[in-house]
Design a protein around this motif. Structure first.
Motif, short mmCIF file in Angstrom:
data_model
loop_
_atom_site.label_atom_id
_atom_site.label_comp_id
_atom_site.label_asym_id
_atom_site.label_seq_id
_atom_site.Cartn_x
_atom_site.Cartn_y
_atom_site.Cartn_z
N ARG A 1 -24.99 33.95 38.25
CA ARG A 1 -24.78 33.92 37.18
C ARG A 1 -26.44 33.92 36.29
NH1 ARG A 1 -20.32 32.68 33.91
NH2 ARG A 1 -21.47 31.88 32.35
N GLY A 2 -27.40 34.62 35.23
CA GLY A 2 -28.08 34.75 35.10
C GLY A 2 -28.78 33.91 34.71
N PRO A 3 -30.70 33.88 33.83
CA PRO A 3 -29.94 34.88 32.11
C PRO A 3 -30.31 36.49 33.29
CG PRO A 3 -32.51 34.00 33.35
CD PRO A 3 -31.70 33.17 33.95
N ALA A 4 -30.20 37.36 31.95
CA ALA A 4 -30.29 38.50 32.68
C ALA A 4 -30.15 39.33 31.46
CB ALA A 4 -28.71 38.82 33.79
N LEU A 5 -29.85 40.89 31.02
CA LEU A 5 -29.81 41.12 30.16
C LEU A 5 -28.99 41.48 29.86
CD1 LEU A 5 -30.98 43.73 28.49
CD2 LEU A 5 -30.42 45.09 29.57
N ALA A 6 -28.45 41.32 28.16
CA ALA A 6 -27.39 41.21 27.40
C ALA A 6 -27.10 42.63 26.28
CB ALA A 6 -27.55 39.75 27.04
N VAL A 7 -26.09 43.02 26.45
CA VAL A 7 -26.09 44.25 25.75
C VAL A 7 -24.91 43.53 23.89
CG1 VAL A 7 -25.90 46.97 25.67
CG2 VAL A 7 -27.13 45.83 26.83
N GLY A 8 -25.35 44.43 23.28
CA GLY A 8 -23.53 44.63 21.88
C GLY A 8 -24.43 45.13 21.30
N VAL A 9 -23.34 45.88 20.51
CA VAL A 9 -23.40 46.95 19.35
C VAL A 9 -22.54 46.62 18.72
CG1 VAL A 9 -24.12 48.67 21.11
CG2 VAL A 9 -21.76 48.58 20.78
N ALA A 10 -22.73 47.10 17.67
CA ALA A 10 -21.64 46.96 16.28
C ALA A 10 -22.60 48.41 14.94
CB ALA A 10 -21.98 46.31 15.35
N MET A 11 -21.36 48.61 14.26
CA MET A 11 -21.91 49.96 13.40
C MET A 11 -20.81 49.30 12.06
SD MET A 11 -21.30 53.70 14.99
CE MET A 11 -22.10 53.43 16.68
N SER A 12 -22.05 49.65 10.96
CA SER A 12 -21.37 48.78 9.90
C SER A 12 -20.57 50.30 9.27
CB SER A 12 -22.02 48.87 8.76
OG SER A 12 -23.07 50.05 8.83
N GLU A 13 -19.84 49.92 8.16
CA GLU A 13 -19.43 51.08 7.57
C GLU A 13 -20.64 51.68 6.72
OE1 GLU A 13 -15.97 51.41 6.65
OE2 GLU A 13 -15.19 49.94 8.22
N PRO A 14 -19.63 52.98 6.44
CA PRO A 14 -21.21 53.92 5.73
C PRO A 14 -21.75 53.69 4.30
CG PRO A 14 -18.96 55.18 6.45
CD PRO A 14 -18.32 53.84 6.16
N VAL A 15 -22.68 53.97 3.98
CA VAL A 15 -23.85 52.93 3.54
C VAL A 15 -23.65 53.89 2.39
CG1 VAL A 15 -26.06 52.55 2.13
CG2 VAL A 15 -25.50 51.85 5.40
N PRO A 16 -23.45 53.09 1.01
CA PRO A 16 -23.47 54.61 -0.09
C PRO A 16 -24.27 55.02 -0.44
CG PRO A 16 -21.87 52.81 -0.36
CD PRO A 16 -22.78 52.37 0.80
#
Length: 371
Positions: free
Chosen positions: A106-121
């Motif tokens: 086990r780590g510690p090691a690089l962690a990656v997360g992504v997300a996208m919002s709804e379109p911004v008016p």
């Protein structure tokens, strides 16, 4: 879970041949790719279409190899691009992914997360609602990376929408006021919304979204230590990539970061490289240590007070070359010189991203024992 990063060079803004070769050789799979961060050779401004050209080329390639429609890939893979390869900066892109780890360590090691919002008016771009939207999206990306605490986060890389005359005119016709009638200022305020959204999500401020919106481009003592925000016409939503360190992740990759106090802050760059064991008493990494570097990400800003360490600079007075192009070339040269490599992601427009007139640097590298 284990993260991987491939740093690939490009011959022109639509060149994805290096990634094509990796996919053809089955050295990675489209399904494992979660984000792309790239440096293209455009102007970095509102009308920099090299970013869209690269994105179009990338998604077409991934669709061909993975069988997933390009439209679906655009909705799940953030593609954060910064235009402007001034000076010794070299066009390149980072392909970031993750897969189930085979090893039991086990780590510690690089962690990656992504997300996208709804379109911004368009009427919300650069305003409190935009800040709140970014904060919510950053929290989702942290959850995606299984990062439970803000102190585990080293860098939040974002792409946020930019306004053009094509979007400003319909807004005004509908009786809706944009955050600014100037596309360049609206672009800056969109970046500010991204920075303040990160600060809100990571607990770097006690202000709420409304108060932060009031501080935009006014109170430069209010900033995020870990936000790097780009704005472009090629996106309509907030695209968020969170990079951190976690015991729950495995693999050789590590990340370290520092705030840069100003455009001459070589010690901050040195400290990051040294923390990752890349220097070993040298001025530049030796070839075998340089080979461990997977990505270098920098944010910078011309000091709006017109001086650096008491000496006047002319970046803000130059009507021939935009100030952001000056600062990218200057800070890019500083970092590349210490690194010995021009493949550095250097993005200008660091409003409220790091100290005023400064910015931040983050480096991803393989641990020596596992390189």
């Amino acid at each position: 879970m284990q993260a991987f990063v491939h740093r690939l060079s490009m011959r022109h803004p639509g060149d994805v041949s290096s990634l094509d070769a990796l996919l053809a050789q089955e050295r990675l799979a489209v399904a494992d790719i979660v984000a792309v961060i790239g440096k293209t050779e455009g102007n970095g401004g509102v009308n920099d279409f090299t970013r869209g050209y690269f994105t179009q080329s990338l998604m077409a390639l991934l669709a061909r190899h993975g069988g997933e429609p390009a439209e679906a890939l655009l909705r799940r893979i953030p593609c954060v691009l910064s235009g402007g390869c001034e000076g010794v900066l070299s066009p390149h892109y980072l392909v970031i992914g993750r897969r189930r780890a085979a090893a039991s360590s086990r780590g510690p090691a690089l962690a990656v997360g992504v997300a996208m919002s709804e379109p911004v008016p368009p009427q919300d771009v650069g305003r409190a609602a935009h800040i709140a939207s970014v904060a919510q999206t950053v929290r989702r990306a942290m959850a995606d990376a299984a990062l439970e605490r803000p102190d585990q986060v080293h860098l939040v890389q974002l792409k946020v929408p930019a306004l053009t005359m094509a979007t400003l005119n319909p807004l005004r016709a509908a009786g809706l006021a944009p955050v600014s009638d100037d596309p360049n200022k609206a672009m800056a305020l969109s970046r500010v919304a991204g920075a303040f959204g990160v600060a809100l999500a990571l607990g770097e401020t006690t202000l709420d979204a409304e108060a932060l919106a009031d501080a935009a481009l006014r109170d430069f003592g209010c900033f995020s230590h870990r936000a790097s925000v780009s704005s472009g016409v090629e996106v309509a939503c907030n695209e968020v990539i969170v990079l951190g360190m976690s015991q729950a992740w495995q693999g050789p990759l590590r990340i370290a970061h520092r705030a840069m106090a100003d455009a001459l802050d070589a010690p901050a760059v040195h400290d990051v490289l040294d923390e990752l064991g890349l220097l070993k008493g040298r001025l530049q990494p030796a070839a075998e240590d340089a080979a461990r570097v997977a990505g270098v990400l920098v944010k910078c800003e011309p000091d709006r007070r017109g001086h650096v360490r008491g000496q006047r600079h002319t970046m803000l007075d130059d009507t021939d070359i935009n100030a952001q192009r000056h600062i990218r070339g200057a800070v890019g040269g500083l970092v590349a010189g210490l690194l010995g490599d021009g493949r550095v992601f250097v993005s200008g427009g660091a409003e409220h991203q790091g100290p005023d007139g400064g910015g931040l640097i983050a480096v991803i590298a393989a641990a020596e024992a596992l390189a």
